[in-house]
Write a protein that holds these residues in place. Structure first.
Motif, PDB file in Angstrom:
ATOM      1  N   ASP A 115       0.774  -1.257  -0.033  1.00 21.51           N
ATOM      2  CA  ASP A 115      -0.075  -0.040   0.033  1.00 21.51           C
ATOM      3  C   ASP A 115       0.855   1.205   0.117  1.00 21.51           C
ATOM      4  OD1 ASP A 115       0.941  -0.665   2.406  1.00 21.51           O
ATOM      5  OD2 ASP A 115      -0.698   0.257   3.636  1.00 21.51           O
ATOM      6  N   LYS A 116       1.812   0.987  -0.025  1.00 20.36           N
ATOM      7  CA  LYS A 116       3.072   2.208  -0.186  1.00 20.36           C
ATOM      8  C   LYS A 116       3.945   2.285  -1.180  1.00 20.36           C
ATOM      9  CE  LYS A 116       2.937   2.770   5.158  1.00 20.36           C
ATOM     10  NZ  LYS A 116       2.089   3.929   5.212  1.00 20.36           N
ATOM     11  N   PRO A 117       3.593   2.271  -2.584  1.00 22.16           N
ATOM     12  CA  PRO A 117       4.244   2.300  -3.652  1.00 22.16           C
ATOM     13  C   PRO A 117       5.504   3.049  -4.019  1.00 22.16           C
ATOM     14  CG  PRO A 117       2.294   3.288  -4.149  1.00 22.16           C
ATOM     15  CD  PRO A 117       2.211   2.654  -2.611  1.00 22.16           C
ATOM     16  N   LEU A 122      11.749   4.524  -4.025  1.00 22.58           N
ATOM     17  CA  LEU A 122      12.780   5.324  -3.367  1.00 22.58           C
ATOM     18  C   LEU A 122      13.876   4.493  -3.016  1.00 22.58           C
ATOM     19  CD1 LEU A 122      10.756   7.710  -0.954  1.00 22.58           C
ATOM     20  CD2 LEU A 122      12.203   8.406  -2.843  1.00 22.58           C
ATOM     21  N   ALA A 123      13.908   3.151  -2.603  1.00 22.28           N
ATOM     22  CA  ALA A 123      14.724   2.238  -2.000  1.00 22.28           C
ATOM     23  C   ALA A 123      15.712   2.044  -3.003  1.00 22.28           C
ATOM     24  CB  ALA A 123      13.960   1.010  -1.455  1.00 22.28           C
ATOM     25  N   PRO A 124      15.533   1.859  -4.200  1.00 16.24           N
ATOM     26  CA  PRO A 124      16.545   1.591  -5.297  1.00 16.24           C
ATOM     27  C   PRO A 124      17.358   2.946  -5.348  1.00 16.24           C
ATOM     28  CG  PRO A 124      14.661   0.745  -5.993  1.00 16.24           C
ATOM     29  CD  PRO A 124      14.057   1.442  -4.812  1.00 16.24           C
ATOM     30  N   ASP A 324       6.162  -0.590  11.712  1.00 17.93           N
ATOM     31  CA  ASP A 324       5.321  -1.744  11.222  1.00 17.93           C
ATOM     32  C   ASP A 324       6.099  -3.097  11.145  1.00 17.93           C
ATOM     33  OD1 ASP A 324       6.910  -1.581   8.834  1.00 17.93           O
ATOM     34  OD2 ASP A 324       5.386  -0.182   7.921  1.00 17.93           O
ATOM     35  N   ALA A 325       5.645  -4.262  10.484  1.00 16.60           N
ATOM     36  CA  ALA A 325       6.412  -5.451  10.416  1.00 16.60           C
ATOM     37  C   ALA A 325       7.444  -5.456   9.572  1.00 16.60           C
ATOM     38  CB  ALA A 325       5.472  -6.575  10.083  1.00 16.60           C
ATOM     39  N   GLY A 326       7.168  -4.734   8.307  1.00 14.13           N
ATOM     40  CA  GLY A 326       8.533  -4.544   7.392  1.00 14.13           C
ATOM     41  C   GLY A 326       9.336  -3.842   7.823  1.00 14.13           C
ATOM     42  N   ALA A 364      13.873   4.804   2.985  1.00 14.09           N
ATOM     43  CA  ALA A 364      12.777   4.773   1.969  1.00 14.09           C
ATOM     44  C   ALA A 364      11.485   4.651   2.918  1.00 14.09           C
ATOM     45  CB  ALA A 364      12.655   3.840   0.709  1.00 14.09           C
ATOM     46  N   ARG A 365      11.419   4.038   3.901  1.00 16.86           N
ATOM     47  CA  ARG A 365      10.176   3.933   4.576  1.00 16.86           C
ATOM     48  C   ARG A 365       9.801   5.097   5.395  1.00 16.86           C
ATOM     49  NH1 ARG A 365       6.409   4.423   6.968  1.00 16.86           N
ATOM     50  NH2 ARG A 365       5.079   2.950   8.479  1.00 16.86           N
ATOM     51  N   ILE A 366      10.989   5.695   5.977  1.00 15.06           N
ATOM     52  CA  ILE A 366      10.567   6.777   6.903  1.00 15.06           C
ATOM     53  C   ILE A 366      10.821   8.292   6.226  1.00 15.06           C
ATOM     54  CG2 ILE A 366      11.813   5.687   8.842  1.00 15.06           C
ATOM     55  CD1 ILE A 366      14.086   7.225   8.398  1.00 15.06           C
ATOM     56  N   ILE A 367      11.111   8.400   4.836  1.00 15.74           N
ATOM     57  CA  ILE A 367      11.055   9.569   4.276  1.00 15.74           C
ATOM     58  C   ILE A 367       9.682   9.800   3.930  1.00 15.74           C
ATOM     59  CG2 ILE A 367      11.624  10.569   1.977  1.00 15.74           C
ATOM     60  CD1 ILE A 367      13.939  10.751   3.740  1.00 15.74           C
TER      61      ILE A 367
END
Length: 566
Positions: A115-117, A122-124, A324-326, A364-367
Motif C-alpha cells: 500500500d506504499k508504492p 525510493l529504496a533503489p 510496522d512489520a516490514g 525509504a520507509r521513513i522519508i
C-alpha cells in the motif's frame, strides 16, 4: 528553483536510474584496466575453465581453485560462448547483478509494503545513490551476485509470510532456490544472510499464530485453542524454512559432490570446510577488530550521511506509532548481520554489502513527502564542489609542492568540472525530500563516473597488466618457460591468454632447481630498487610504485640473491 510533481518520488523514474547505472557500469569498465590481484585472478579462473572445458572444478594456474564456487565463472563462460572471449562482457556480469539488485529491491519493497508504492521507487534510489555501492558495483567480484540472492531469499520469506498454503509453498521454493544459487555464488555464507529473516519472523511479525496462515483462520473459544493454533503455525513455518534449506542444499550439492569427487581430497576439504566455517571461526586473512564495521558503515553510506533531509526524517519519524512489520524486519536482520559479521574474525567491507539494501528500505520507509529545505542539500553540494575543485587543481600540484607524488600530475582533473557543476546545481535546486533522493542518486552516479575518469590515467599506468601479459604470451609461444619469484596470483593468465601455468618459486633452493632445469627460461620478480651494473633485466613493466622485471635464467643462476632482491 523548485521541482515538484504529484507524487514526488516518481520524478527520477526507475528506468532513468537503470539507464544511468548502465552508463556508469560501462564507464567503470572502460575507464580502468582489470585490477590486480582479485579481478585478474577471477578472470584467469574463468579462462582456465574455458581453455580446458572443465566446468566442474575451477582451476587457477593449473591447480584446483577452492576459494570461490563456480557461479561467476560459469556466467563469464556463458558470456564468452555468446560474444566470444573478451574482457568487456565478462566484466559486465557483476554490474548486471548490481542493476538487478535494484529491481529485486523494488519488488521486495512492493511485497513488504503493497500500500506504499513510493517505497519501491525510493529504496533503489537510496541503494544506487550510495557511492560505495555504485563504485564497488563495477568490479568483478562475487558480492553483487550474493546480494541478489539474499534479496531473492528475503522476497521468498515474505511470499511465504502471506498466509495461504499456495503462497507458502511458492515462497519457500523461492527461498530454497535463492539459498542454492547463493551457495554456488559465494558459499554457505548465504545462509547467514537469508535465514535470520525466517528464524526471527515471530519477532518482526509479533504474530506467532499468523505464520503459515494460522492468524487468518478464526480461532474459537479459549486460550488453549489459541495456543494450539500458534504452535501449529510456528511449526509449519519452521518446517517450511527447513525444506527451503534442504532444497538449497540439494541444488548446491548437485555441483559440490561431483566436484569433490573429481577435485581430490584437498579440494574436497576446502570446499566443505576450509572456505566457510573455517574462515568464520578463525580467518587466515583480513583479521580486523570487532568494531570494524561500525567505522566502515558510515563511509559506505556516503553521501547520505551528509544529507540533512535524511537526518531530519530519522529524528522526526514516529518510531513507536509507525513501526510496522516490514520496518521491524529490516532492523532485525540488519542488526543481526552487523553483529554476526563483527563476531567473525575475517572482515572486509563488502561482506556486509547486503546490509545496504536493508538500510535503503528503512530510509525509504521513513522519508515523508514533506517539503525540504535547501540547507539540507548544502553539505552534499559542498562535498561535490570540494571534490570537483580538488580534481581540477590536482594535476598542477606536483609542480608546486615537492611532497605531492608525481602520479597526481597524471590525473585527468578537468572531469572535476562536472562535479563542480553538479554541486552548484544542488545549491540552487529546492525539492521535496523524496525528489531530492532521486536527484542525489543521479548526482552520485555522476560522481562515481567522474572519479573513474579522473583516475583513469593513473590506473592504466600502474595497474595495467596487459603489456606484460602479452610479452609473456610471446615468450611461451616461442617455447621459453617462465616462472614467478614469490606468490603468483595468476595476474597474467587471462590477459595474455596464456595456455601454460607459471610456476611459483618461493625459496632460493626452488629458484636454483628451476633455473638448472630451464637454462633458457625467464624469471619474473618485483623490484623497487635501482638495478646497478651491466646485468639488466630482459624487460621491465610499471606496477604500482615499483616495477615487475623479467630476468634471464642465466643471470638468475649467476647471482640469484642479487638479481631477485626487491
Amino acid at each position: 528553483m523548485s521541482i515538484h510533481n504529484r507524487t514526488g518520488a516518481s520524478t527520477a523514474s526507475f528506468g532513468v536510474i537503470l539507464g544511468l547505472w548502465a552508463l556508469v557500469a560501462v564507464v567503470g569498465v572502460l575507464a580502468r584496466p582489470l585490477l590486480p590481484v582479485d579481478e585478474t585472478r577471477y578472470l584467469s579462473v574463468a579462462w582456465d575453465m574455458w581453455l580446458h572445458h572443465n566446468w566442474l572444478v575451477p582451476h587457477l594456474n593449473g591447480e584446483p581453485y577452492a576459494h570461490k564456487p563456480p557461479m561467476l565463472f560459469w556466467l563469464i563462460n556463458a558470456s564468452w560462448a555468446i560474444f566470444g572471449v573478451n574482457d568487456f562482457t565478462a566484466r559486465l556480469i557483476a554490474p548486471l547483478f548490481a542493476g538487478l539488485n535494484l529491481v529485486m529491491l523494488a519488488l521486495l519493497a512492493r511485497r513488504i509494503w503493497p500500500d506504499k508504492p513510493a517505497i519501491a521507487q525510493l529504496a533503489p534510489l537510496f541503494l544506487i545513490g550510495g557511492t560505495y555501492y555504485a563504485g564497488y558495483g563495477t568490479l568483478t567480484y562475487f558480492d553483487m551476485l550474493q546480494c541478489f540472492f539474499a534479496l531473492l531469499g528475503w522476497y521468498g520469506v515474505f511470499v511465504a509470510n502471506e498466509g495461504d498454503q499456495h503462497n507458502a509453498r511458492k515462497g519457500w521454493i523461492i527461498t530454497g532456490i535463492a539459498i542454492g544459487l547463493g551457495v554456488l555464488s559465494k558459499g554457505p555464507v548465504i545462509l547467514l544472510y537469508v535465514l535470520p529473516a525466517a528464524v526471527f519472523a515471530p519477532l518482526w511479525r509479533r504474530d506467532w499464530a499468523g505464520l503459515m496462515g494460522g492468524a487468518r483462520r478464526p480461532v474459537a473459544n479459549g486460550s488453549a485453542k489459541v495456543g494450539s493454533a500458534q504452535n501449529k503455525g510456528l511449526g509449519r513455518w519452521y518446517a517450511g524454512m527447513g525444506l527451503a534449506v534442504l532444497l538449497g542444499a540439494v541444488i548446491a550439492l548437485c555441483w559440490a559432490i561431483p566436484a569433490a569427487i573429481f577435485g581430490g581430497e584437498a579440494y574436497r576439504n576446502a570446499i566443505f570446510w576450509g572456505q566457510t566455517a573455517g574462515r568464520m571461526v578463525d580467518s587466515f586473512a583480513h583479521v580486523e577488530p570487532f568494531y570494524y564495521y561500525l567505522v566502515a558503515l558510515p563511509a559506505m553510506l556516503l553521501p547520505w550521511v551528509f544529507w540533512g533531509g535524511l537526518w531530519r526524517s530519522l529524528f522526526g519519524f514516529g518510531w513507536r506509532r509507525d513501526m510496522d512489520a516490514g520496518l521491524r524486519f529490516c532492523l532485525v536482520v540488519a542488526v543481526f548481520l552487523l553483529v554476526a559479521f563483527s563476531l567473525i574474525s575475517g572482515k572486509r567491507v563488502h561482506y556486509i554489502l547486503p546490509v545496504l539494501p536493508l538500510l535503503s528500505l528503512i530510509f525509504a520507509r521513513i522519508i515523508s513527502d514533506l517539503p525540504t529545505r535547501r540547507i539540507d542539500q548544502i553539505p552534499v553540494a559542498v562535498f561535490l564542489i570540494i571534490l570537483g575543485l580538488a580534481g581540477l587543481v590536482a594535476p598542477f600540484l606536483p609542480s608546486f609542492f615537492a611532497k605531492i607524488p608525481a602520479w597526481v600530475g597524471l590525473l585527468d582533473g578537468w572531469w572535476g568540472a562536472f562535479l563542480l557543476l553538479a554541486g552548484g546545481a544542488l545549491l540552487v535546486i529546492e525539492t521535496r525530500r523524496s525528489v531530492a533522493v532521486g536527484i542525489l542518486a543521479g548526482v552520485n552516479l555522476l560522481l562515481v563516473s567522474m572519479v573513474f575518469m579522473i583516475a583513469a590515467p593513473r590506473l592504466h599506468t600502474d595497474y595495467n597488466m596487459q603489456p606484460m601479459a602479452q610479452y609473456l604470451k610471446t615468450q611461451q609461444d616461442a617455447g621459453r618457460n617462465v616462472a614467478y619469484w614469490g606468490k603468483y596470483h595468476a595476474q597474467f593468465q587471462f590477459l595474455g591468454r596464456l595456455e601454460q601455468p607459471i610456476p611459483m618459486l618461493l625459496t632460493l633452493d626452488e629458484v636454483q632447481q628451476w633455473v638448472d632445469a630451464h637454462p633458457n627460461g625467464e624469471v619474473i620478480a618485483r623490484r623497487d630498487n635501482p638495478i646497478p651494473g651491466p646485468d639488466q633485466p630482459l624487460a621491465r613493466f610499471d606496477y604500482k610504485n615499483d616495477h615487475l622485471v623479467i630476468w634471464d635464467a642465466k643471470a638468475v643462476k649467476a647471482d640469484p640473491e642479487g638479481v631477485l632482491a626487491r
